[in-house]
Design a protein around this motif. Structure first.
Motif, PDB file in Angstrom:
ATOM      1  N   TYR A   1       0.867  -1.182   0.000  1.00  0.00           N
ATOM      2  CA  TYR A   1       0.000   0.000   0.000  1.00  0.00           C
ATOM      3  C   TYR A   1       0.899   1.225   0.000  1.00  0.00           C
ATOM      4  O   TYR A   1       1.868   1.305   0.765  1.00  0.00           O
ATOM      5  N   GLY A   2       0.607   2.196  -0.873  1.00  0.00           N
ATOM      6  CA  GLY A   2       1.410   3.405  -0.937  1.00  0.00           C
ATOM      7  C   GLY A   2       0.562   4.635  -1.174  1.00  0.00           C
ATOM      8  O   GLY A   2      -0.567   4.541  -1.686  1.00  0.00           O
ATOM      9  N   GLN A   3       1.106   5.788  -0.796  1.00  0.00           N
ATOM     10  CA  GLN A   3       0.429   7.047  -1.075  1.00  0.00           C
ATOM     11  C   GLN A   3       1.435   8.183  -1.095  1.00  0.00           C
ATOM     12  O   GLN A   3       2.508   8.105  -0.475  1.00  0.00           O
ATOM     13  N   SER A   4       1.101   9.222  -1.841  1.00  0.00           N
ATOM     14  CA  SER A   4       1.965  10.395  -1.897  1.00  0.00           C
ATOM     15  C   SER A   4       1.814  11.197  -0.607  1.00  0.00           C
ATOM     16  O   SER A   4       0.713  11.337  -0.071  1.00  0.00           O
ATOM     17  N   ILE A   5       2.943  11.718  -0.126  1.00  0.00           N
ATOM     18  CA  ILE A   5       2.944  12.581   1.057  1.00  0.00           C
ATOM     19  C   ILE A   5       2.726  14.027   0.638  1.00  0.00           C
ATOM     20  O   ILE A   5       2.033  14.794   1.301  1.00  0.00           O
ATOM     21  N   ASN A   6       3.322  14.403  -0.482  1.00  0.00           N
ATOM     22  CA  ASN A   6       3.115  15.715  -1.107  1.00  0.00           C
ATOM     23  C   ASN A   6       3.433  15.546  -2.588  1.00  0.00           C
ATOM     24  O   ASN A   6       3.422  14.426  -3.100  1.00  0.00           O
ATOM     25  N   ASP A   7       3.737  16.652  -3.285  1.00  0.00           N
ATOM     26  CA  ASP A   7       3.990  16.543  -4.719  1.00  0.00           C
ATOM     27  C   ASP A   7       5.412  16.083  -5.048  1.00  0.00           C
ATOM     28  O   ASP A   7       5.766  15.970  -6.224  1.00  0.00           O
ATOM     29  N   ARG A   8       6.222  15.765  -4.019  1.00  0.00           N
ATOM     30  CA  ARG A   8       7.601  15.315  -4.241  1.00  0.00           C
ATOM     31  C   ARG A   8       7.901  13.951  -3.639  1.00  0.00           C
ATOM     32  O   ARG A   8       8.821  13.272  -4.088  1.00  0.00           O
ATOM     33  N   TRP A   9       7.152  13.537  -2.615  1.00  0.00           N
ATOM     34  CA  TRP A   9       7.459  12.312  -1.883  1.00  0.00           C
ATOM     35  C   TRP A   9       6.322  11.310  -1.993  1.00  0.00           C
ATOM     36  O   TRP A   9       5.149  11.676  -1.892  1.00  0.00           O
ATOM     37  N   PHE A  10       6.713  10.040  -2.190  1.00  0.00           N
ATOM     38  CA  PHE A  10       5.753   8.936  -2.218  1.00  0.00           C
ATOM     39  C   PHE A  10       6.288   7.831  -1.319  1.00  0.00           C
ATOM     40  O   PHE A  10       7.460   7.450  -1.414  1.00  0.00           O
ATOM     41  N   ALA A  11       5.445   7.303  -0.413  1.00  0.00           N
ATOM     42  CA  ALA A  11       5.866   6.276   0.540  1.00  0.00           C
ATOM     43  C   ALA A  11       5.030   5.016   0.338  1.00  0.00           C
ATOM     44  O   ALA A  11       3.848   5.076  -0.010  1.00  0.00           O
ATOM     45  N   GLU A  12       5.668   3.852   0.582  1.00  0.00           N
ATOM     46  CA  GLU A  12       4.991   2.580   0.362  1.00  0.00           C
ATOM     47  C   GLU A  12       5.500   1.557   1.376  1.00  0.00           C
ATOM     48  O   GLU A  12       6.662   1.578   1.759  1.00  0.00           O
ATOM     49  N   ILE A  13       4.611   0.664   1.800  1.00  0.00           N
ATOM     50  CA  ILE A  13       4.986  -0.422   2.703  1.00  0.00           C
ATOM     51  C   ILE A  13       4.634  -1.752   2.041  1.00  0.00           C
ATOM     52  O   ILE A  13       3.557  -1.905   1.466  1.00  0.00           O
ATOM     53  N   TYR A  14       5.572  -2.714   2.092  1.00  0.00           N
ATOM     54  CA  TYR A  14       5.426  -3.995   1.407  1.00  0.00           C
ATOM     55  C   TYR A  14       5.427  -5.142   2.411  1.00  0.00           C
ATOM     56  O   TYR A  14       6.142  -5.111   3.415  1.00  0.00           O
ATOM     57  N   VAL A  15       4.656  -6.165   2.079  1.00  0.00           N
ATOM     58  CA  VAL A  15       4.775  -7.485   2.697  1.00  0.00           C
ATOM     59  C   VAL A  15       5.247  -8.428   1.598  1.00  0.00           C
ATOM     60  O   VAL A  15       4.664  -8.471   0.513  1.00  0.00           O
ATOM     61  N   VAL A  16       6.326  -9.179   1.863  1.00  0.00           N
ATOM     62  CA  VAL A  16       6.941 -10.046   0.860  1.00  0.00           C
ATOM     63  C   VAL A  16       6.792 -11.495   1.285  1.00  0.00           C
ATOM     64  O   VAL A  16       7.123 -11.858   2.421  1.00  0.00           O
ATOM     65  N   ALA A  17       6.288 -12.337   0.375  1.00  0.00           N
ATOM     66  CA  ALA A  17       6.179 -13.774   0.617  1.00  0.00           C
ATOM     67  C   ALA A  17       6.942 -14.510  -0.475  1.00  0.00           C
ATOM     68  O   ALA A  17       7.092 -14.010  -1.592  1.00  0.00           O
ATOM     69  N   GLU A  18       7.421 -15.717  -0.145  1.00  0.00           N
ATOM     70  CA  GLU A  18       8.193 -16.499  -1.097  1.00  0.00           C
ATOM     71  C   GLU A  18       7.774 -17.956  -1.048  1.00  0.00           C
ATOM     72  O   GLU A  18       7.330 -18.469  -0.007  1.00  0.00           O
ATOM     73  N   LYS A  19       7.939 -18.629  -2.180  1.00  0.00           N
ATOM     74  CA  LYS A  19       7.759 -20.072  -2.276  1.00  0.00           C
ATOM     75  C   LYS A  19       9.009 -20.635  -2.930  1.00  0.00           C
ATOM     76  O   LYS A  19       9.347 -20.280  -4.057  1.00  0.00           O
ATOM     77  N   LEU A  20       9.715 -21.510  -2.212  1.00  0.00           N
ATOM     78  CA  LEU A  20      10.967 -22.069  -2.690  1.00  0.00           C
ATOM     79  C   LEU A  20      10.775 -23.535  -3.025  1.00  0.00           C
ATOM     80  O   LEU A  20      10.265 -24.305  -2.195  1.00  0.00           O
ATOM     81  N   GLY A  21      11.188 -23.949  -4.230  1.00  0.00           N
ATOM     82  CA  GLY A  21      11.044 -25.334  -4.636  1.00  0.00           C
ATOM     83  C   GLY A  21       9.598 -25.779  -4.556  1.00  0.00           C
ATOM     84  O   GLY A  21       8.681 -25.087  -4.970  1.00  0.00           O
ATOM     85  N   GLY A  22       9.372 -26.949  -3.983  1.00  0.00           N
ATOM     86  CA  GLY A  22       8.016 -27.460  -3.828  1.00  0.00           C
ATOM     87  C   GLY A  22       7.396 -27.126  -2.486  1.00  0.00           C
ATOM     88  O   GLY A  22       6.402 -27.742  -2.094  1.00  0.00           O
ATOM     89  N   GLY A  23       7.955 -26.145  -1.776  1.00  0.00           N
ATOM     90  CA  GLY A  23       7.460 -25.788  -0.451  1.00  0.00           C
ATOM     91  C   GLY A  23       6.194 -24.947  -0.481  1.00  0.00           C
ATOM     92  O   GLY A  23       5.584 -24.707  -1.526  1.00  0.00           O
ATOM     93  N   GLN A  24       5.814 -24.460   0.689  1.00  0.00           N
ATOM     94  CA  GLN A  24       4.636 -23.622   0.844  1.00  0.00           C
ATOM     95  C   GLN A  24       5.007 -22.141   0.723  1.00  0.00           C
ATOM     96  O   GLN A  24       6.161 -21.766   0.898  1.00  0.00           O
ATOM     97  N   ILE A  25       4.008 -21.322   0.420  1.00  0.00           N
ATOM     98  CA  ILE A  25       4.218 -19.873   0.429  1.00  0.00           C
ATOM     99  C   ILE A  25       4.375 -19.414   1.872  1.00  0.00           C
ATOM    100  O   ILE A  25       3.531 -19.713   2.724  1.00  0.00           O
ATOM    101  N   GLU A  26       5.466 -18.714   2.157  1.00  0.00           N
ATOM    102  CA  GLU A  26       5.759 -18.268   3.515  1.00  0.00           C
ATOM    103  C   GLU A  26       6.113 -16.788   3.527  1.00  0.00           C
ATOM    104  O   GLU A  26       6.709 -16.270   2.577  1.00  0.00           O
ATOM    105  N   LEU A  27       5.762 -16.139   4.620  1.00  0.00           N
ATOM    106  CA  LEU A  27       6.145 -14.745   4.817  1.00  0.00           C
ATOM    107  C   LEU A  27       7.661 -14.646   4.870  1.00  0.00           C
ATOM    108  O   LEU A  27       8.322 -15.375   5.607  1.00  0.00           O
ATOM    109  N   ALA A  28       8.235 -13.741   4.047  1.00  0.00           N
ATOM    110  CA  ALA A  28       9.694 -13.680   3.932  1.00  0.00           C
ATOM    111  C   ALA A  28      10.286 -12.383   4.462  1.00  0.00           C
ATOM    112  O   ALA A  28      11.393 -12.375   5.002  1.00  0.00           O
ATOM    113  N   ALA A  29       9.588 -11.236   4.293  1.00  0.00           N
ATOM    114  CA  ALA A  29      10.204  -9.956   4.658  1.00  0.00           C
ATOM    115  C   ALA A  29       9.155  -8.858   4.716  1.00  0.00           C
ATOM    116  O   ALA A  29       8.033  -8.994   4.190  1.00  0.00           O
TER     117      ALA A  29
END
Length: 239
Positions: free
Chosen positions: A68-96
């Motif tokens: 989710y992201g939004q502009s703070i003003n006409d020069r700055w934009f901020a965003e926060i991420y949730v990152v998940a990964e699936k390695l090989g035949g494993g399950q999707i897991e929260l990564a970062a």
């Protein structure tokens, strides 16, 4: 910023990409290409998917990013991420988790190229690894063509990684055929990735300020260390 400084930024980004290939950043080198612009009052929800198969099914990597992201003003934009990964035949897991901020340095069209800086802070889940990245974003237009460079300097530290400073470079040449379809060619260079391939971008306007942006790219490896093919997909809902 005067014109001389703007030109120096261009020279720096080209030099950065051409002479630091011995220290490219590791991990999935194919990702979003950032553009230098911030729109006032903009809010967005972003979903990204990247998949690569470096050494067969057992080594496949899938990465999912929700933001989710939004502009703070006409020069700055901020965003926060949730990152998940699936390695090989494993399950999707929260990564970062990741925090991101973009600072637009120049007005669009003020100089021969447009500039911004990107700042990213990432913390890995369950292991003590932190990453801070700064990127110079440069974009220049030639008629209906646009060229974009993202030149990163990345610092990694923590108990579960050797502290190191790395770099990477992402490039995109885009043809603005129409708002709904913009074909592009992308080049990625990092410690474990040297790849090139086609991408397609577009946007669909909805009511008022609402629109959906989409991107799809298929990047082919240029050396033995890079996966033969990496697929990247992106969708943004802006409101």
């Amino acid at each position: 910023m005067n014109r001389f400084l703007a030109y120096q930024f261009i020279v720096l980004s080209v030099w950065f990409g051409g002479f630091t290939q011995g220290s490219w950043a590791d991990g999935l080198g194919v990702d979003k290409i950032y553009h230098p612009y911030v729109q006032p009052l903009e809010k967005e929800i972003e979903l990204r998917f990247i998949t690569a198969d470096p050494e067969g099914e057992s080594k496949s990597v899938q990465q999912y990013l929700l933001a989710y992201g939004q502009s703070i003003n006409d020069r700055w934009f901020a965003e926060i991420y949730v990152v998940a990964e699936k390695l090989g035949g494993g399950q999707i897991e929260l990564a970062a988790y990741e925090l991101e901020a973009k600072w637009q340095l120049t007005e669009q069209g003020e100089y021969s190229a447009d500039f911004a800086l990107l700042f990213e802070l990432e913390q890995r889940q369950d292991i003590d690894i932190w990453e801070f990245a700064t990127a110079l974003i440069v974009e220049k237009e030639w008629g209906r063509w646009s060229g974009t460079a993202n030149a990163f300097v990345i610092s990694e530290w923590g108990d579960d990684i050797d502290n190191e400073l790395e770099t990477k470079l992402n490039l995109q040449a885009r043809y603005r055929y129409s708002a709904s379809l913009e074909p592009a060619l992308e080049l990625y260079m990092s410690q474990d990735t040297k790849g090139i391939g086609p991408a397609f971008l577009g946007q669909l306007h909805l009511a008022g300020r609402q629109q959906i942006k989409w991107e799809a790219g298929l990047i082919m490896g240029l050396d033995a260390k890079t996966p033969d093919a990496t697929l990247r997909l992106l969708m943004e809902y802006e409101f």
